[in-house]
Design an enzyme around this catalytic site. Structure first.
Site, short mmCIF file in Angstrom:
data_model
loop_
_atom_site.label_atom_id
_atom_site.label_comp_id
_atom_site.label_asym_id
_atom_site.label_seq_id
_atom_site.Cartn_x
_atom_site.Cartn_y
_atom_site.Cartn_z
N LYS A 1 0.85 -1.20 0.00
CA LYS A 1 0.00 0.00 0.00
C LYS A 1 0.88 1.24 0.00
CE LYS A 1 -4.09 1.94 0.34
NZ LYS A 1 -3.70 2.91 -0.69
N LYS B 1 4.39 2.60 8.59
CA LYS B 1 3.16 3.37 8.85
C LYS B 1 1.93 2.47 8.93
CE LYS B 1 2.90 7.23 6.61
NZ LYS B 1 2.66 8.26 5.56
N LYS C 1 5.61 2.35 -2.74
CA LYS C 1 5.58 3.75 -3.17
C LYS C 1 6.05 3.81 -4.61
CE LYS C 1 4.61 7.63 -0.89
NZ LYS C 1 3.64 7.76 0.20
N THR D 1 -5.62 12.98 5.76
CA THR D 1 -4.23 13.16 6.20
C THR D 1 -4.10 14.42 7.06
OG1 THR D 1 -3.49 12.11 4.15
CG2 THR D 1 -1.82 13.22 5.46
N ASN E 1 -2.82 19.67 -0.22
CA ASN E 1 -3.92 18.98 0.45
C ASN E 1 -3.70 18.85 1.96
OD1 ASN E 1 -5.21 16.12 1.29
ND2 ASN E 1 -6.46 17.12 -0.24
N SER F 1 -7.68 5.49 3.57
CA SER F 1 -7.57 4.61 2.40
C SER F 1 -8.06 3.20 2.74
CB SER F 1 -6.12 4.54 1.93
OG SER F 1 -5.78 5.69 1.19
#
Length: 426
Positions: free
Chosen positions: A75, A99, A111, A199, A230, A359
């Site tokens: 992820k 995380k 990533k 976030t 964001n 998510s």
């Protein structure tokens, strides 16, 4: 003749490896598991051609690094930025592993992205670049294998293009089962209400919890934000609504200050048509960029790129709290200075984990064919974050260690337990 050269600044990958080794030493990590976690599982580099609006062909380079999937599917975000390279992707993928583990999610870490400045391309070109990249990735992503999400310079529209392209490669009967190949989609395309603010909301919640633990509130606290995208915007919005005062903001184009407070809604309205740039905002004055981190304030939110707080500017910092909205904004040398000066750092893998928690809820919603209202989503994110924050804070107090070390120990211990219980094949 000896040639003196300036000491090379460490990369994000250097930082994350050093952080991992420090944690592994402190917790006596099983040496075999240490070997596994110190490297990535897969590193995918793709060169692909795309036709531009003028009919010319450009070749782009895309990356997807999959670090570890012991706890579940890979992820992690996809970023579009000129600095994207395989080493940065490796570092960010490792951080995602820690995380998701710390948050107690059934995910591993990945990533990736494309080495590109999206401002140089039209919307149609960005759509073709995204769709071609998705097609080139093929089965290297998937709803039960590797689930991308938005990151720097990507958004819900990017995710919608990826989902549509990926689903179009499946048979008609399978398409609806692949909607959750990405998270962070528009609500109308299976996205989660509130994912856009998750976030930034997480940054706000962790700060609120930190000050609550000190028997303080956010009311009247002054803060500065680096990056007004964001994360920076939503964190500032929630904080200002709770009584905190934004006094300075910095992005790649300008550094602004107003000691009496910057209006977050007005700054947002100004930056929105300018692709997030704060330059030219009339409600604040411009200041020297190098003086930004040294401003007098109660807390700092670095919410831009990595390696922003280093040994070169850490001594200037007067704030006693840093909340890492970005991934890896503080390098290890900078952190050592800050900790020696009594600064509390809410580490990225805790502070900005509201996004990956959101998510996860989107992924679950798609998987189960459910629709959750906004208020329910925000309650779920706050509950999960509060639970994780309290675990970290408890270990900080118990072992008298800093927050990053505590967060890393909890994250890595969970993965170590999974490997010990399962064993290593064959």
């Amino acid at each position: 003749m000896e040639i003196l050269t300036e000491k090379k600044q460490k990369t994000m990958l250097d930082n994350v490896i050093e952080q991992f080794n420090k944690t592994a030493d402190s917790m006596n990590l099983n040496p075999n598991i240490r070997k596994i976690l110190s490297i990535t599982n897969n590193e995918i580099i793709i060169h692909f051609p795309v036709k531009m609006d003028d009919g010319s062909i450009e070749i782009f380079t895309g990356y997807r690094v999959q670090h570890n999937n012991a706890l579940g599917p890979y992820k992690g975000g996809l970023r579009y930025h000129p600095t994207v390279d395989v080493d940065d992707a490796k570092a960010l993928a490792m951080w995602m592993t820690w995380k998701t583990s710390l948050a107690g999610l059934p995910y591993g870490g990945a990533k990736g992205g494309i080495q590109i400045d999206p401002r140089n391309y039209s919307l149609g070109e960005l759509e073709r670049i995204t769709r071609r990249f998705t097609f080139a990735l093929g089965e290297n992503i998937g709803p039960e294998y590797d689930i991308p999400a938005p990151d720097v310079n990507t958004n819900e529209q990017t995710m919608a293009w990826i989902a549509d392209t990926f689903m179009s490669t499946k048979s008609p009967s399978e398409r609806s089962n692949n909607k959750h190949v990405v998270t962070g989609k528009p609500v109308g395309s299976g996205g989660l209400e509130g994912r856009d603010r998750a976030t930034g909301f997480g940054v706000y919640i962790t700060l609120r919890l930190l000050f609550e633990g000190r028997k303080e509130t956010l009311k009247g606290k002054k803060f500065i934000v680096q990056g007004f995208g964001n994360v920076g915007y939503w964190a500032s919005k929630f904080l200002s609504e709770d009584g905190a005062i934004l006094i300075a903001v910095q992005d790649a184009h300008a550094t602004l200050i107003n000691e009496n407070g910057i209006s977050v809604p007005n700054l947002y309205e100004h930056s929105k048509p300018r692709k997030g740039s704060v330059k030219g905002f009339e409600g604040a004055a411009e200041m020297e960029p190098e003086d930004f981190f040294g401003l007098e304030c109660d807390f700092i939110i670095p919410a831009a790129l990595g390696n922003q707080i280093t040994e070169k500017n850490a001594e200037k910092i007067k704030s006693k709290v840093i909340a890492e909205g970005a991934n890896g904004p503080t390098n290890n040398e900078g952190e050592r200075i800050l900790l020696a000066n009594g600064v509390t750092i809410i580490p990225d893998i805790l502070c900005n984990s509201g996004g990956v928690i959101g998510s996860y809820f989107e992924w679950l919603q798609n998987r189960n064919g459910e629709l959750w209202p906004l208020d329910e989503v925000m309650v779920k994110i706050e509950k999960k974050l509060t639970e994780v924050f309290k675990k970290v804070e408890s270990l900080v107090n118990e072992d008298q260690i800093d927050h990053r070390t505590a967060a890393y120990i909890l994250a890595i211990k969970r993965i170590e337990t999974a490997y010990i219980q399962r064993g290593i094949f064959p």
